[in-house]
Design a protein around this motif. Structure first.
Motif, PDB file in Angstrom:
ATOM      1  N   ASP A 217      40.488  -0.398  23.375  1.00  0.00           N
ATOM      2  CA  ASP A 217      40.064  -1.285  22.449  1.00  0.00           C
ATOM      3  C   ASP A 217      39.463  -0.511  21.212  1.00  0.00           C
ATOM      4  O   ASP A 217      39.618  -0.986  20.039  1.00  0.00           O
ATOM      5  CB  ASP A 217      38.601  -2.121  23.017  1.00  0.00           C
TER       6      ASP A 217
ATOM      7  N   ARG B 207      28.930   5.760  27.635  1.00  0.00           N
ATOM      8  CA  ARG B 207      27.811   5.021  26.818  1.00  0.00           C
ATOM      9  C   ARG B 207      28.278   3.764  26.186  1.00  0.00           C
ATOM     10  O   ARG B 207      27.408   2.893  26.136  1.00  0.00           O
ATOM     11  CB  ARG B 207      27.335   6.212  26.015  1.00  0.00           C
ATOM     12  N   TRP B 208      29.309   3.914  25.608  1.00  0.00           N
ATOM     13  CA  TRP B 208      29.839   2.832  24.722  1.00  0.00           C
ATOM     14  C   TRP B 208      30.208   1.630  25.863  1.00  0.00           C
ATOM     15  O   TRP B 208      29.811   0.377  25.756  1.00  0.00           O
ATOM     16  CB  TRP B 208      30.892   2.871  24.152  1.00  0.00           C
ATOM     17  N   GLN B 209      30.859   1.810  26.945  1.00  0.00           N
ATOM     18  CA  GLN B 209      31.087   0.839  27.955  1.00  0.00           C
ATOM     19  C   GLN B 209      29.980   0.458  28.789  1.00  0.00           C
ATOM     20  O   GLN B 209      29.987  -1.005  28.922  1.00  0.00           O
ATOM     21  CB  GLN B 209      32.262   1.462  28.874  1.00  0.00           C
ATOM     22  N   HIS B 210      29.135   1.145  29.270  1.00  0.00           N
ATOM     23  CA  HIS B 210      28.143   0.702  30.090  1.00  0.00           C
ATOM     24  C   HIS B 210      26.598   0.571  29.656  1.00  0.00           C
ATOM     25  O   HIS B 210      25.864  -0.066  30.054  1.00  0.00           O
ATOM     26  CB  HIS B 210      27.962   1.899  31.202  1.00  0.00           C
ATOM     27  N   MET B 211      26.481   1.126  28.205  1.00  0.00           N
ATOM     28  CA  MET B 211      25.114   0.898  27.630  1.00  0.00           C
ATOM     29  C   MET B 211      25.309   0.231  26.344  1.00  0.00           C
ATOM     30  O   MET B 211      24.291   0.175  25.701  1.00  0.00           O
ATOM     31  CB  MET B 211      24.517   2.229  27.558  1.00  0.00           C
ATOM     32  N   GLN B 212      26.621  -0.113  25.679  1.00  0.00           N
ATOM     33  CA  GLN B 212      26.661  -0.811  24.474  1.00  0.00           C
ATOM     34  C   GLN B 212      26.052   0.144  23.311  1.00  0.00           C
ATOM     35  O   GLN B 212      25.581  -0.349  22.328  1.00  0.00           O
ATOM     36  CB  GLN B 212      26.095  -1.933  24.427  1.00  0.00           C
TER      37      GLN B 212
ATOM     38  N   PRO C 273      26.125   2.721  20.263  1.00  0.00           N
ATOM     39  CA  PRO C 273      26.996   2.723  19.069  1.00  0.00           C
ATOM     40  C   PRO C 273      27.822   4.049  18.785  1.00  0.00           C
ATOM     41  O   PRO C 273      27.678   4.810  17.695  1.00  0.00           O
ATOM     42  CB  PRO C 273      25.860   2.544  17.941  1.00  0.00           C
TER      43      PRO C 273
ATOM     44  N   ASP D  43      31.074   3.631  19.044  1.00  0.00           N
ATOM     45  CA  ASP D  43      32.437   3.290  18.787  1.00  0.00           C
ATOM     46  C   ASP D  43      33.071   3.925  17.561  1.00  0.00           C
ATOM     47  O   ASP D  43      34.481   4.283  17.512  1.00  0.00           O
ATOM     48  CB  ASP D  43      32.479   1.792  18.661  1.00  0.00           C
TER      49      ASP D  43
END
Length: 378
Positions: free
Chosen positions: A58, A100-105, A107, A109
């Motif tokens: 993504d 961290r992006w996938q499991h904790m949203q 930032p 990205d």
């Protein structure tokens, strides 16, 4: 150029890694002998799409899964330990940001998109900083002035961003470690020619000096109390060390394979057969312990218990990888004692497994504290 999604299988990536390992294996001796950074090998990693392969689909990457990434590092380690170890430092920064992006949203990205689109190489100073951090952050208008000397900055000569930290004496919160990324070509950032070591000589793990480097307030990505365990470090422990020790398993595997080749050319005496069996036992322990570490990372759930388990695996994998290389020297005999021998280089390279956090005394203390239900911060 990124490969098409249909090609994104473990076998595909492992085949690429094996091809690269064969190429870089041919130059590993010269890099080691000259203490020269493996710059050309990074070009091969870029061309193969490996720099951003673990970035989620993504965000523009190939979404390579974690176990496959560890397998890539291991295969590279069979060809050139220095390339594998330096690359693992980039890989774990990418994998941590992706987790961290996938499991904790979190930032992360923006960083991950840049890695995928620009082939950015990340350089870690975490192994030398760890919980204490190092260097100073002095508050100035709009940000901080950073002064530090970051040791063991593997791959810095090919790097784009230094993922690092410094300590700010916060008047309210007390000593606080600030986390941030700095471009390695920023004003005040200097790579010092300090890497002259026993092994892993091609990693280019030089010191990086930060002298009055300006860091904007907005560039601070995290803050934590100095010297205490923090969730960020439980995540790093869970994800980083199976990748790092995949490089050492690859080095041990190269030594084991070379020793077996040498042994097959000798008379198969009872003593030799038993020695080979002992080497096989040590390699099995290293391989099995690493597999357990990878499984822990795949399962998620970072925290003290997970960190203790992974760090125990780090100790066991490291010990067994070193022992495998020692036994490979004995199996191969005097030929392994000469410079230019794959086993001699592997023996020196694998010693680096001793020096990553948590080093064995600290690992034992952490595991002991947890077993006794004591505060892990002492």
């Amino acid at each position: 150029m990124l490969v098409e999604a249909k090609a994104m299988t473990a076998d595909y990536w492992h085949e690429i890694a094996d091809r690269i390992a064969a190429t870089i294996g041919a130059t590993a001796e010269s890099h080691d002998c000259e203490g020269r950074f493996v710059a050309d090998n990074y070009g091969l990693l870029r061309e193969a799409g490996l720099i951003g392969a673990a970035v989620p689909v993504d965000l523009g990457g190939n979404g390579m899964d974690y176990r496959t990434l560890c397998g890539v590092v291991r295969r590279l380690g069979k060809g050139c330990g220095s390339t594998a170890l330096a690359f693992s430092m980039h890989c774990h920064q990418v994998a941590v940001a992706a987790w961290r992006w996938q499991h904790m949203q979190a930032p992360t990205d923006g960083l991950l998109k840049r890695i995928a689109s620009e082939n950015l190489v990340l350089v870690s100073s975490g192994g030398s900083d760890w919980l204490q951090g190092s260097g100073t952050a002095t508050k100035v208008d709009g940000g901080f002035r950073i002064n530090a000397r970051k040791i063991f900055s593997s791959g810095c000569q090919a790097g784009d961003l230094l993922m690092t930290s410094a300590v700010y004496d916060d008047p309210d919160a007390g000593p606080t470690v600030l986390h941030f990324a700095l471009p390695l070509d920023a004003d005040g950032v200097t790579i010092l020619d300090t890497w002259n070591t026993m092994g892993m000589r091609g990693t280019g793990s030089h010191d990086v000096e930060l002298k009055d480097v300006f860091l904007a307030d907005a560039a601070v990505s995290g803050r934590r109390p100095q010297g205490q365990w923090h969730m960020l470090f439980h995540i790093i422990s869970m994800i980083a060390f199976p990748l790092v020790y995949s490089a050492y398993l690859g080095v041990a595997e190269a030594a084991r394979d070379a020793a077996l080749e040498a042994a097959r050319r000798k008379a198969s005496t009872g003593g030799m057969i038993a020695l080979v069996g002992e080497m096989q036992n040590s390699f099995w322990i290293a391989e099995t312990a690493l597999d357990a570490m990878i499984a822990e990372a795949e399962a998620g759930g970072p925290g003290p218990a997970k960190t203790s388990s992974v760090m125990t695996g780090r100790t066991v994998t490291g010990r067994a990888a070193i022992r495998t290389a020692e036994l490979a020297m004995e199996v191969a005999g005097g030929a392994a004692f000469y410079k230019g021998s794959t086993i001699e280089r592997a023996f020196r390279d694998v010693q680096g497994a001793r020096y990553h956090p948590l080093q064995e005394p600290a690992q034992r203390e952490l595991s002991g504290r947890l077993a006794l239900r004591l505060d892990i911060d002492g």
